[in-house]
Design an enzyme around this catalytic site. Structure first.
Site, PDB file in Angstrom:
ATOM      1  N   HIS A 160       0.833  -1.212   0.000  1.00  0.00           N
ATOM      2  CA  HIS A 160       0.000   0.000   0.000  1.00  0.00           C
ATOM      3  C   HIS A 160       0.866   1.261   0.000  1.00  0.00           C
ATOM      4  O   HIS A 160       2.048   1.210   0.369  1.00  0.00           O
ATOM      5  CB  HIS A 160      -0.881   0.049   1.265  1.00  0.00           C
ATOM      6  CG  HIS A 160      -2.001  -0.925   1.285  1.00  0.00           C
ATOM      7  ND1 HIS A 160      -2.176  -1.843   2.305  1.00  0.00           N
ATOM      8  CD2 HIS A 160      -3.027  -1.128   0.425  1.00  0.00           C
ATOM      9  CE1 HIS A 160      -3.271  -2.559   2.062  1.00  0.00           C
ATOM     10  NE2 HIS A 160      -3.800  -2.153   0.935  1.00  0.00           N
ATOM     11  N   CYS A 247      -2.647   0.341   9.904  1.00  0.00           N
ATOM     12  CA  CYS A 247      -3.784  -0.439   9.386  1.00  0.00           C
ATOM     13  C   CYS A 247      -4.680  -1.036  10.471  1.00  0.00           C
ATOM     14  O   CYS A 247      -5.790  -1.465  10.175  1.00  0.00           O
ATOM     15  CB  CYS A 247      -3.311  -1.507   8.407  1.00  0.00           C
ATOM     16  SG  CYS A 247      -2.069  -2.570   9.066  1.00  0.00           S
TER      17      CYS A 247
HETATM   18  C1  CIR Z   1      -3.897  -7.830   3.253  1.00  0.00           C
HETATM   19  O1  CIR Z   1      -3.127  -8.321   2.443  1.00  0.00           O
HETATM   20  O2  CIR Z   1      -4.917  -7.231   2.895  1.00  0.00           O
HETATM   21  C2  CIR Z   1      -3.578  -7.977   4.718  1.00  0.00           C
HETATM   22  N1  CIR Z   1      -2.954  -9.232   4.947  1.00  0.00           N
HETATM   23  C3  CIR Z   1      -2.689  -6.858   5.191  1.00  0.00           C
HETATM   24  C4  CIR Z   1      -3.338  -5.509   5.071  1.00  0.00           C
HETATM   25  C5  CIR Z   1      -2.516  -4.429   5.671  1.00  0.00           C
HETATM   26  N2  CIR Z   1      -3.165  -3.184   5.517  1.00  0.00           N
HETATM   27  C6  CIR Z   1      -2.553  -2.024   5.460  1.00  0.00           C
HETATM   28  O3  CIR Z   1      -1.318  -1.959   5.494  1.00  0.00           O
HETATM   29  N3  CIR Z   1      -3.272  -0.945   5.331  1.00  0.00           N
END
Ligand code: CIR
Length: 258
Positions: A160, A247
């Site tokens: 991201h 997150c």
């Molecule tokens: C994903 O791949 O969607 C989750 N395992 C990790 C999301 C992390 N989100 C973020 O950094 N905003």
């Protein structure tokens, strides 16, 4: 008052999505403990906690940031790029409804909140594997009427936008310049992560402090040398799921009732 909306780690957390990391065994009980301590840190920094229950069918639901972009004027409910994550938005929208009017990103557009970095009235949006160009356009349509400028940013090598850049003080970005095009951020000061710590650009700013992974000691020293107060948290198990500190919460101001 400042609210931090979080969601408990799901018992199915080990089946999370992974894009740039290899799957390693995750100690889910430890992840839950680390998440509690992270929440404790937010409370210490003055936030009131609103904790949602875990979503059993959604391994990644602890990463609430990806499902909404909360601004003063409205909350945008996203349409996450990973199909396995689309079931997370409904309960989050329900939780946010008392606090903000809602806007919704509609299919087929996709947008992950982890790709949206607000700096004043500008929203920088990462064109990641999760956020589509029409997702950026959908966001622009929703927030434009409130005077926000939306700027797309290309990135490469990370999940991201906020894996590569976050705001750590007024006008100062913490960045990994190897993962993003910094052109659109002209005018803002940049503090680079230590090259040995490529994942260290994700910091969560609360007031004048930042919540920051304890593992990134070298970059932490760089922050402290800039006079930034750092609250270190151990998020080792959460990092194995490709998650960071931004997150796991949505932090926003609310006016107390009455
Ligand atoms: C994903 O791949 O969607 C989750 N395992 C990790 C999301 C992390 N989100 C973020 O950094 N905003």
């Amino acid at each position: 008052m400042t609210l931090a909306l979080t969601r408990e780690v799901s018992p199915s957390f080990a089946s999370c999505e992974l894009t740039h990391l290899d799957r390693e065994p995750i100690d889910v009980a430890r992840a839950m403990l680390q998440h509690r301590r992270y929440e404790g840190c937010l409370v210490e920094l003055g936030c009131d906690l609103l904790r949602l229950p875990a979503e059993l069918a959604c391994p990644d639901a602890v990463f609430v940031e990806d499902c909404a972009v909360v601004l003063d004027e409205l909350a945008v409910i996203t349409r996450p790029g990973a199909e396995s994550r689309r079931g997370e938005t409904e309960s989050l929208a329900r939780a946010l409804r008392p606090f903000r009017p809602l806007g919704v990103v509609e299919a087929p557009s996709t947008l992950d909140g982890g790709d949206v970095l607000r700096v004043g009235r500008t929203l920088f949006v990462g064109l990641s594997s999760r956020t589509s160009p029409d997702g950026v356009a959908a966001l622009e349509r929703l927030v434009g009427p409130f005077g926000y400028r939306v700027v797309g940013v290309t990135l490469d090598g990370c999940l991201h936008l906020k894996s590569a850049v976050t705001l750590v003080a007024e006008g100062t970005l913490l960045v990994n310049p190897r993962w993003i095009d910094l052109g659109p951020f002209g005018g803002l000061e940049r503090l680079e992560v230590d090259p040995a710590e490529p994942h260290a650009a994700n910091a969560l700013r609360i007031g004048d402090a930042v919540v920051f992974p304890a593992a990134w000691e070298r970059t932490r020293r760089r922050l402290e040398q800039r006079g930034i107060e750092v609250c270190p948290v151990d998020v080792s198990e959460i990092a194995k799921a490709e998650g960071g500190v931004t997150c796991c919460s949505l932090v926003f101001d609310v006016t107390p009732a009455g």
